[in-house]
Design a protein around this motif. Sequence first.
Motif, PDB file in Angstrom:
ATOM      1  N   GLY A  30     -76.178  -9.460   6.198  1.00 43.27           N
ATOM      2  CA  GLY A  30     -74.834  -9.346   5.317  1.00 43.27           C
ATOM      3  C   GLY A  30     -74.233  -8.187   5.251  1.00 43.27           C
TER       4      GLY A  30
ATOM      5  N   GLU B 123     -70.242  -7.633   6.316  1.00 39.35           N
ATOM      6  CA  GLU B 123     -69.290  -7.396   5.158  1.00 39.35           C
ATOM      7  C   GLU B 123     -68.454  -6.205   5.508  1.00 39.35           C
ATOM      8  N   PHE B 124     -69.266  -5.352   6.088  1.00 44.38           N
ATOM      9  CA  PHE B 124     -68.623  -3.931   6.477  1.00 44.38           C
ATOM     10  C   PHE B 124     -68.270  -3.672   7.885  1.00 44.38           C
TER      11      PHE B 124
ATOM     12  N   GLU C  80     -68.817   0.250  -2.636  1.00 43.08           N
ATOM     13  CA  GLU C  80     -67.764   0.834  -1.656  1.00 43.08           C
ATOM     14  C   GLU C  80     -66.649   1.721  -2.197  1.00 43.08           C
TER      15      GLU C  80
END
Length: 85
Positions: A50, A54-55, A68
Motif C-alpha cells: 500500500g 499510495e506514494f 504526509e
Amino acid sequence: MSDRHAVTLLTRAGCGLCVTALEQLRSICADFGIEPGTVDVDQAAATDPGLRAEFGDRLPVVLLDGKEHSYFDVDEKRLRADLTR
C-alpha cells in the motif's frame, strides 16, 4: 532541541529528486537534532504494498510524524515551522 518529531523520506533507487530532498532534509533536521529516516517504497512493497501504491508515483515524499508533509520538493519554511511545535 526536540527529538519528539520523526522525519522520514519516502524514496526509491535512481530518484534524483530523492537524493536532493534527502540532502535538504539532513541540513534542516540537523538544526533540530533529528536524523531523517528513509524508506525505499519499492523495497517496502514486499511487506507494505500500500505504501508504494499510495506514494510511488509522486516521490520524494516527506513524512512528518508518519503523516504526509510535502512531496516532490521539501517545503523548508513549513517544515521548520512544524518542527518547532
